[in-house]
Design a protein around this motif. Structure first.
Motif, PDB file in Angstrom:
ATOM      1  N   GLY A   8       4.396   7.969  -0.109  1.00 49.03           N
ATOM      2  CA  GLY A   8       3.858   6.636   0.168  1.00 49.03           C
ATOM      3  C   GLY A   8       4.866   5.800   0.923  1.00 49.03           C
ATOM      4  O   GLY A   8       6.075   5.955   0.744  1.00 49.03           O
ATOM      5  N   ASN A   9       4.353   4.934   1.762  1.00 45.59           N
ATOM      6  CA  ASN A   9       5.198   3.973   2.478  1.00 45.59           C
ATOM      7  C   ASN A   9       4.568   2.606   2.245  1.00 45.59           C
ATOM      8  O   ASN A   9       3.564   2.274   2.863  1.00 45.59           O
ATOM      9  CB  ASN A   9       5.224   4.325   3.975  1.00 45.59           C
ATOM     10  N   TRP A  10       5.162   1.876   1.318  1.00 46.23           N
ATOM     11  CA  TRP A  10       4.565   0.576   0.955  1.00 46.23           C
ATOM     12  C   TRP A  10       4.727  -0.460   2.059  1.00 46.23           C
ATOM     13  O   TRP A  10       4.055  -1.485   2.045  1.00 46.23           O
ATOM     14  CB  TRP A  10       5.214   0.043  -0.329  1.00 46.23           C
ATOM     15  N   LYS A  11       5.644  -0.227   2.967  1.00 46.75           N
ATOM     16  CA  LYS A  11       5.964  -1.198   4.027  1.00 46.75           C
ATOM     17  C   LYS A  11       6.373  -2.543   3.394  1.00 46.75           C
ATOM     18  O   LYS A  11       6.964  -2.554   2.324  1.00 46.75           O
ATOM     19  CB  LYS A  11       4.787  -1.351   4.994  1.00 46.75           C
ATOM     20  N   MET A  12       6.018  -3.675   4.026  1.00 49.37           N
ATOM     21  CA  MET A  12       6.435  -4.978   3.472  1.00 49.37           C
ATOM     22  C   MET A  12       5.284  -5.548   2.635  1.00 49.37           C
ATOM     23  O   MET A  12       4.723  -6.600   2.947  1.00 49.37           O
ATOM     24  CB  MET A  12       6.835  -5.941   4.592  1.00 49.37           C
ATOM     25  N   TRP A 171      -1.261   5.521  17.405  1.00 46.59           N
ATOM     26  CA  TRP A 171      -2.638   5.034  17.541  1.00 46.59           C
ATOM     27  C   TRP A 171      -3.458   5.259  16.271  1.00 46.59           C
ATOM     28  O   TRP A 171      -4.568   4.748  16.162  1.00 46.59           O
ATOM     29  CB  TRP A 171      -3.315   5.702  18.741  1.00 46.59           C
ATOM     30  N   ALA A 172      -2.924   6.003  15.329  1.00 46.29           N
ATOM     31  CA  ALA A 172      -3.667   6.261  14.081  1.00 46.29           C
ATOM     32  C   ALA A 172      -3.108   5.465  12.906  1.00 46.29           C
ATOM     33  O   ALA A 172      -3.697   5.467  11.824  1.00 46.29           O
ATOM     34  CB  ALA A 172      -3.631   7.751  13.754  1.00 46.29           C
ATOM     35  N   ILE A 173      -1.976   4.778  13.108  1.00 49.53           N
ATOM     36  CA  ILE A 173      -1.351   4.080  11.983  1.00 49.53           C
ATOM     37  C   ILE A 173      -2.037   2.753  11.716  1.00 49.53           C
ATOM     38  O   ILE A 173      -2.044   1.866  12.575  1.00 49.53           O
ATOM     39  CB  ILE A 173       0.160   3.860  12.228  1.00 49.53           C
ATOM     40  N   GLY A 174      -2.612   2.646  10.532  1.00 48.46           N
ATOM     41  CA  GLY A 174      -3.222   1.394  10.098  1.00 48.46           C
ATOM     42  C   GLY A 174      -4.462   1.010  10.893  1.00 48.46           C
ATOM     43  O   GLY A 174      -4.946  -0.115  10.784  1.00 48.46           O
ATOM     44  N   THR A 175      -4.981   1.919  11.685  1.00 52.70           N
ATOM     45  CA  THR A 175      -6.113   1.597  12.557  1.00 52.70           C
ATOM     46  C   THR A 175      -7.430   2.127  12.015  1.00 52.70           C
ATOM     47  O   THR A 175      -8.492   1.784  12.537  1.00 52.70           O
ATOM     48  CB  THR A 175      -5.917   2.240  13.949  1.00 52.70           C
ATOM     49  N   TYR A 211       1.723  14.733   7.949  1.00 51.50           N
ATOM     50  CA  TYR A 211       0.892  13.965   8.868  1.00 51.50           C
ATOM     51  C   TYR A 211       0.776  12.531   8.344  1.00 51.50           C
ATOM     52  O   TYR A 211       0.592  12.319   7.129  1.00 51.50           O
ATOM     53  CB  TYR A 211      -0.518  14.578   9.000  1.00 51.50           C
ATOM     54  N   GLY A 212       0.837  11.562   9.227  1.00 50.34           N
ATOM     55  CA  GLY A 212       0.638  10.173   8.813  1.00 50.34           C
ATOM     56  C   GLY A 212      -0.208   9.434   9.827  1.00 50.34           C
ATOM     57  O   GLY A 212      -0.079   9.640  11.040  1.00 50.34           O
ATOM     58  N   GLY A 213      -1.102   8.589   9.322  1.00 49.42           N
ATOM     59  CA  GLY A 213      -1.954   7.799  10.208  1.00 49.42           C
ATOM     60  C   GLY A 213      -3.359   7.766   9.661  1.00 49.42           C
ATOM     61  O   GLY A 213      -4.136   8.698   9.872  1.00 49.42           O
ATOM     62  N   SER A 214      -3.646   6.693   8.887  1.00 43.04           N
ATOM     63  CA  SER A 214      -4.974   6.518   8.283  1.00 43.04           C
ATOM     64  C   SER A 214      -5.416   7.725   7.461  1.00 43.04           C
ATOM     65  O   SER A 214      -6.594   8.083   7.436  1.00 43.04           O
ATOM     66  CB  SER A 214      -6.021   6.185   9.358  1.00 43.04           C
ATOM     67  N   GLY A 232       1.282  14.478   3.560  1.00 37.68           N
ATOM     68  CA  GLY A 232       1.062  13.247   4.305  1.00 37.68           C
ATOM     69  C   GLY A 232       2.081  12.161   4.006  1.00 37.68           C
ATOM     70  O   GLY A 232       2.668  12.116   2.911  1.00 37.68           O
ATOM     71  N   LEU A 233       2.288  11.299   4.993  1.00 35.04           N
ATOM     72  CA  LEU A 233       3.005  10.039   4.788  1.00 35.04           C
ATOM     73  C   LEU A 233       1.916   8.964   4.835  1.00 35.04           C
ATOM     74  O   LEU A 233       1.191   8.842   5.828  1.00 35.04           O
ATOM     75  CB  LEU A 233       4.065   9.807   5.865  1.00 35.04           C
ATOM     76  N   ILE A 234       1.812   8.221   3.752  1.00 33.36           N
ATOM     77  CA  ILE A 234       0.642   7.382   3.529  1.00 33.36           C
ATOM     78  C   ILE A 234       1.041   5.916   3.476  1.00 33.36           C
ATOM     79  O   ILE A 234       1.856   5.525   2.621  1.00 33.36           O
ATOM     80  CB  ILE A 234      -0.021   7.744   2.159  1.00 33.36           C
ATOM     81  N   GLY A 235       0.436   5.108   4.347  1.00 34.40           N
ATOM     82  CA  GLY A 235       0.707   3.673   4.332  1.00 34.40           C
ATOM     83  C   GLY A 235      -0.267   2.959   3.415  1.00 34.40           C
ATOM     84  O   GLY A 235      -0.107   2.919   2.197  1.00 34.40           O
ATOM     85  N   GLY A 236      -1.325   2.405   4.012  1.00 37.35           N
ATOM     86  CA  GLY A 236      -2.286   1.571   3.281  1.00 37.35           C
ATOM     87  C   GLY A 236      -2.785   2.185   1.979  1.00 37.35           C
ATOM     88  O   GLY A 236      -2.861   1.498   0.953  1.00 37.35           O
TER      89      GLY A 236
HETATM   90  C1  PEP Z   1       2.483   4.728   8.038  1.00 36.85           C
HETATM   91  O1  PEP Z   1       2.717   3.653   8.567  1.00 36.85           O
HETATM   92  O2  PEP Z   1       3.415   5.471   7.714  1.00 36.85           O
HETATM   93  C2  PEP Z   1       1.087   5.084   7.827  1.00 36.85           C
HETATM   94  C3  PEP Z   1       0.765   6.343   7.816  1.00 36.85           C
HETATM   95  O3  PEP Z   1       0.180   4.054   7.663  1.00 36.85           O
HETATM   96  P1  PEP Z   1      -1.396   4.150   7.353  1.00 36.85           P
HETATM   97  O4  PEP Z   1      -1.576   5.268   6.363  1.00 36.85           O
HETATM   98  O5  PEP Z   1      -1.748   2.817   6.810  1.00 36.85           O
HETATM   99  O6  PEP Z   1      -2.061   4.469   8.661  1.00 36.85           O
END
Ligand code: PEP
Length: 253
Positions: A8-12, A171-175, A211-214, A232-236
């Motif tokens: 997970g990547n909680w970001k800010m 183009w897939a991050i947070g989109t 893989y990371g991006g939505s 995966g690397l997971i943001g949201g």
């Molecule tokens: C990220 O920023 O590392 C990421 C994968 O974000 P999200 O899952 O929200 O697209």
């Protein structure tokens, strides 16, 4: 054998109390039902020490989202790799596209960060990936190769064993736009071939490429079924336990 990983990547996001509650809930859920992959959470600096005390490190690895490119000294506001390590964290995410873009982190700055992280006993989740414009030009392979050559291919094979790659098309991050599983597999296989050319087949086989991006529970099973996608690397979707657990469980399908 390379590891299957959901990070997970909680970001800010999350104040200290909310972050601690999220870590506690995740720890409880994974204690009750053990994951069959390596689970990591990447949190803001301020959470690290407290979260480190809450989680069972055998179940959940702890990561920072950044560290300084200097060892110590008069760098107001920066947090060194040594400081990150002293919190109990085992990992650091470096090279995220948000840091490359908004904080102008160059290949050389990232090279320094990676070296300092490794010197302080941290494992690195190193992010690479192309922009939409670069994908449309068809130069995604050149972009990811240059990012590897610019910041991590200076490492010895022994050092490189501490690197996990996260391929994240910008183009897939947070989109909400995910790369298709076939698109992701194609470039993951390419990344592995580039690592094999540099370090040999065995090192490439042993490197986890995330893989990371939505990425979410609904698309994770198909993505993770591909031979060169190791998680995966997971943001949201890492900000709610149910969503994150859904992705962790993709490894059970
Ligand atoms: C990220 O920023 O590392 C990421 C994968 O974000 P999200 O899952 O929200 O697209």
């Amino acid at each position: 054998m390379r590891k299957k990983i959901v990070a997970g990547n909680w970001k800010m996001n999350k104040n200290l109390q909310d972050g601690m509650a999220l870590a506690k809930e995740l720890n409880e859920v994974l204690t009750a039902e053990k994951p069959n992959c390596t689970v990591i959470i990447g949190t803001p600096f301020i959470h690290l020490a407290k979260v480190s005390d809450i989680i069972d490190h055998k179940l959940i690895g702890l990561s920072a989202e950044n560290c300084a490119d200097k060892a110590s000294g008069a760098f107001t506001g920066e947090v060194s790799a040594e400081m990150v390590k002293s919190t109990g964290a085992e990992y650091v995410i470096l090279g995220h596209s948000e840091r490359r873009e908004y904080y102008h982190e160059t290949y050389d700055i990232l090279k320094e960060k990676v070296l300092l992280a490794l010197a302080n006993g941290l494992k690195v989740i190193f992010c690479i990936g192309e922009s939409l414009e670069e994908r449309e030009k068809g130069i995604q392979n050149q972009v990811v190769k240059a990012e590897l050559e610019g910041s991590v291919f200076n490492l010895s094979a022994e050092e490189f064993a501490n690197i996990t790659i996260a391929y994240e098309p910008i183009w897939a991050i947070g989109t909400g736009k995910t790369a298709t599983a076939d698109q992701a597999e194609e470039i993951h296989a390419y990344i592995r071939s580039v690592i094999a050319d540099k370090y040999g087949k065995q090192v490439a086989e042993d490197t986890s490429i995330l893989y990371g991006g939505s990425c979410k529970a609904s698309n994770a099973p198909e993505l993770f079924s591909k031979v060169d996608i190791d998680g995966g690397l997971i943001g949201g979707a890492s900000l709610k336990v149910a969503d994150f657990k859904g992705i962790i469980d993709a490894w059970k399908k």
